[in-house]
Scaffold this motif. Structure first.
Motif, PDB file in Angstrom:
ATOM      1  N   THR A   1      25.084  87.650  15.548  1.00 38.52           N
ATOM      2  CA  THR A   1      25.025  86.193  15.463  1.00 38.52           C
ATOM      3  C   THR A   1      23.850  85.615  16.247  1.00 38.52           C
ATOM      4  N   SER A   2      23.468  86.245  17.347  1.00 38.43           N
ATOM      5  CA  SER A   2      22.370  85.716  18.170  1.00 38.43           C
ATOM      6  C   SER A   2      21.034  85.736  17.432  1.00 38.43           C
ATOM      7  N   PRO A   3      20.608  86.882  16.888  1.00 37.74           N
ATOM      8  CA  PRO A   3      19.337  86.848  16.153  1.00 37.74           C
ATOM      9  C   PRO A   3      19.378  85.977  14.906  1.00 37.74           C
ATOM     10  N   LEU A   4      20.518  85.943  14.222  1.00 32.59           N
ATOM     11  CA  LEU A   4      20.616  85.107  13.021  1.00 32.59           C
ATOM     12  C   LEU A   4      20.492  83.636  13.385  1.00 32.59           C
ATOM     13  N   HIS A   5      21.129  83.238  14.470  1.00 27.38           N
ATOM     14  CA  HIS A   5      21.051  81.854  14.923  1.00 27.38           C
ATOM     15  C   HIS A   5      19.617  81.477  15.288  1.00 27.38           C
ATOM     16  N   GLU A   6      18.910  82.393  15.936  1.00 21.14           N
ATOM     17  CA  GLU A   6      17.532  82.122  16.364  1.00 21.14           C
ATOM     18  C   GLU A   6      16.580  82.032  15.185  1.00 21.14           C
ATOM     19  N   VAL A   7      16.629  83.000  14.288  1.00 21.16           N
ATOM     20  CA  VAL A   7      15.669  83.053  13.177  1.00 21.16           C
ATOM     21  C   VAL A   7      15.892  81.904  12.198  1.00 21.16           C
ATOM     22  N   THR A   8      17.152  81.620  11.888  1.00 23.32           N
ATOM     23  CA  THR A   8      17.410  80.522  10.942  1.00 23.32           C
ATOM     24  C   THR A   8      17.157  79.149  11.568  1.00 23.32           C
ATOM     25  N   GLY A   9      16.920  79.133  12.883  1.00 27.79           N
ATOM     26  CA  GLY A   9      16.556  77.880  13.524  1.00 27.79           C
ATOM     27  C   GLY A   9      15.261  77.313  12.979  1.00 27.79           C
TER      28      GLY A   9
END
Length: 443
Positions: free
Chosen positions: A296-304
């Protein structure tokens, strides 16, 4: 209201969309920064249903979406400044050549020489501006270790050559590498936090560190944290890819004339915010008390970055294109006033937050215990205060004091450089095709 002129030169209309977007962006920045002050001062209180609803909203639409939006607009502003400086500098260098005043047309080699010198000047300007921004950021970090001015200054100083020479392939390759690094690093960090079983609140408190016992310890801890975070943010966040994307937008008319691209911008706006919201669901579960999954952390960052693009598209649509008289009215006018003084507004937010969370408790002895929703209300009040400040400066015809200070520092720190000699035109022999007055270059 007078026709707004761009800071990048005395000519050229200043289009409303970037300024209006910056003005609203600073509201998102205030909302994104408020958790820092809650964690640093231990001012948070147990959450209720309203806090939970706000946490979901902030996670899906604001967190890790506000700063990429800032970076998009920063890159756009730098590229706009570069484009206009190169155009003006090229004209100036050409006008300095012998014979031009008498009506001689410059040769293609002379034009290439003039453009190269103007490009070098633009690169030096971007790098000098970036270095001064790092210094401004360091001073700001004495109070707020989450400063972002230094991060953008570092990015500008490092990539000044790529921005001025439009090395788009290099920028794209670097952005891909950074994105891979973000995914790898964030996944490792998420795995570590998940293994420890930390809640979002506990992780935030852990990241904020122990409370400072003295002013000196607070300042030293703040500046040390800022220095490390600035380098890490350039290398392991979506800030630099967003900056390059914003710079690319300056070579289009998507922000200059959003009225020409309504369908495209509406699709980007809704699609970008949708992707950003979907990418933040897992992180939202953790933020509202659930368990954290490592992905969830990388997905949250990249889709930001997608979410930031969505916000920019919708804000550009709201701002609209330039009008014949250059006038803005209502909320657009207020947001534009803030956007053209974004550094002043951003730094003012820190002073106001410090007054609320540091000075007020110290002077009154009252400890703050705020839920997430009430803290967001304080962030909104702080933004509205900066809007009032910028509106007052606008009515008085004054630029933002920190923008003026930065421009002055950048201008006065310029150093002359030795220019290479321009190509020398000489008369060519007459022939049946070319007239006797033709010129050719001798290297």
């Amino acid at each position: 209201m007078k026709l707004a002129i761009s800071f990048t030169g005395s000519q050229g209309q200043r289009f409303p969309a970037p300024d209006v977007s910056r003005g609203f962006m600073l509201l998102f920045i205030a909302l994104a920064n408020i958790p820092f002050w809650l964690a640093t001062t231990h001012s948070s209180a147990p959450s209720d249903a309203v806090d939970t609803a706000w946490l979901w909203t902030r996670t899906l639409l604001v967190d890790h979406r506000a700063y990429p939006l800032f970076a998009l607009l920063f890159g756009f502003g730098l590229a706009t400044m570069v484009n206009r400086r190169i155009a003006a500098g090229t004209r100036s260098y050409l006008e300095s050549l012998p014979g031009i005043e008498a009506g001689r047309e410059p040769t293609s080699q002379e034009q290439a020489w003039a453009r190269e010198q103007a490009t070098v000047d633009a690169r030096r300007l971007v790098r000098r501006r970036g270095l001064w921004m790092i210094l401004f950021g360091a001073a700001h970090a004495l109070v707020f270790s989450g400063d972002i001015i230094g991060v953008y200054g570092l990015a500008a100083a490092v990539f000044a050559g790529w921005l001025t020479r439009k090395h788009r392939k290099r920028a794209m390759a670097f952005s891909v590498v950074v994105t891979i690094a973000v995914i790898t690093t964030m996944y490792a960090m998420g795995s570590h936090v998940a293994a420890q079983g930390l809640t979002a609140a506990a992780a935030m408190q852990q990241g904020a560190g122990e409370s400072a016992t003295t002013l000196l310890s607070y300042v030293s801890g703040s500046i040390t944290s800022w220095a490390g975070n600035s380098v890490a943010t350039v290398l392991f966040s979506m800030v630099v890819p967003a900056m390059f994307l914003g710079a690319r937008l300056a070579d289009t008319d998507l922000l200059a004339h959003p009225e020409r691209h309504r369908r495209l911008l509406a699709a980007i706006g809704l699609g970008g915010l949708g992707i950003g919201a979907l990418g933040g669901i897992g992180y939202g579960i953790w933020a509202t008390g659930g368990t954290l999954a490592a992905w969830t952390s990388p997905l949250h960052e990249v889709t930001g970055l997608a979410g930031a693009c969505g916000w920019l598209a919708l804000l550009a649509l709201y701002a609209g294109g330039p009008t014949t008289d250059g006038r803005l009215t209502g909320l657009r006018r207020l947001a534009s006033a803030v956007g053209r003084r974004s550094m002043t507004a951003y730094l003012s937010q820190t002073f106001l937050f410090a007054a609320v969370f540091l000075a007020l408790p110290a002077l009154s002895g009252i400890e703050l215990h705020l839920g997430e929703a009430r803290a967001a209300g304080i962030a909104l009040a702080v933004w509205l205060t900066t809007v009032s400040l910028c509106a007052a400066l606008e009515r008085g015809g004054h630029a933002g004091p920190f923008e003026t200070l930065l421009r002055t520092a950048v201008a006065r720190s310029e150093r002359r450089r030795r220019l290479p000699a321009p190509p020398t035109p000489v008369a060519a022999p007459a022939d049946p095709v070319a007239p006797a007055s033709a010129y050719e270059l001798v290297r």
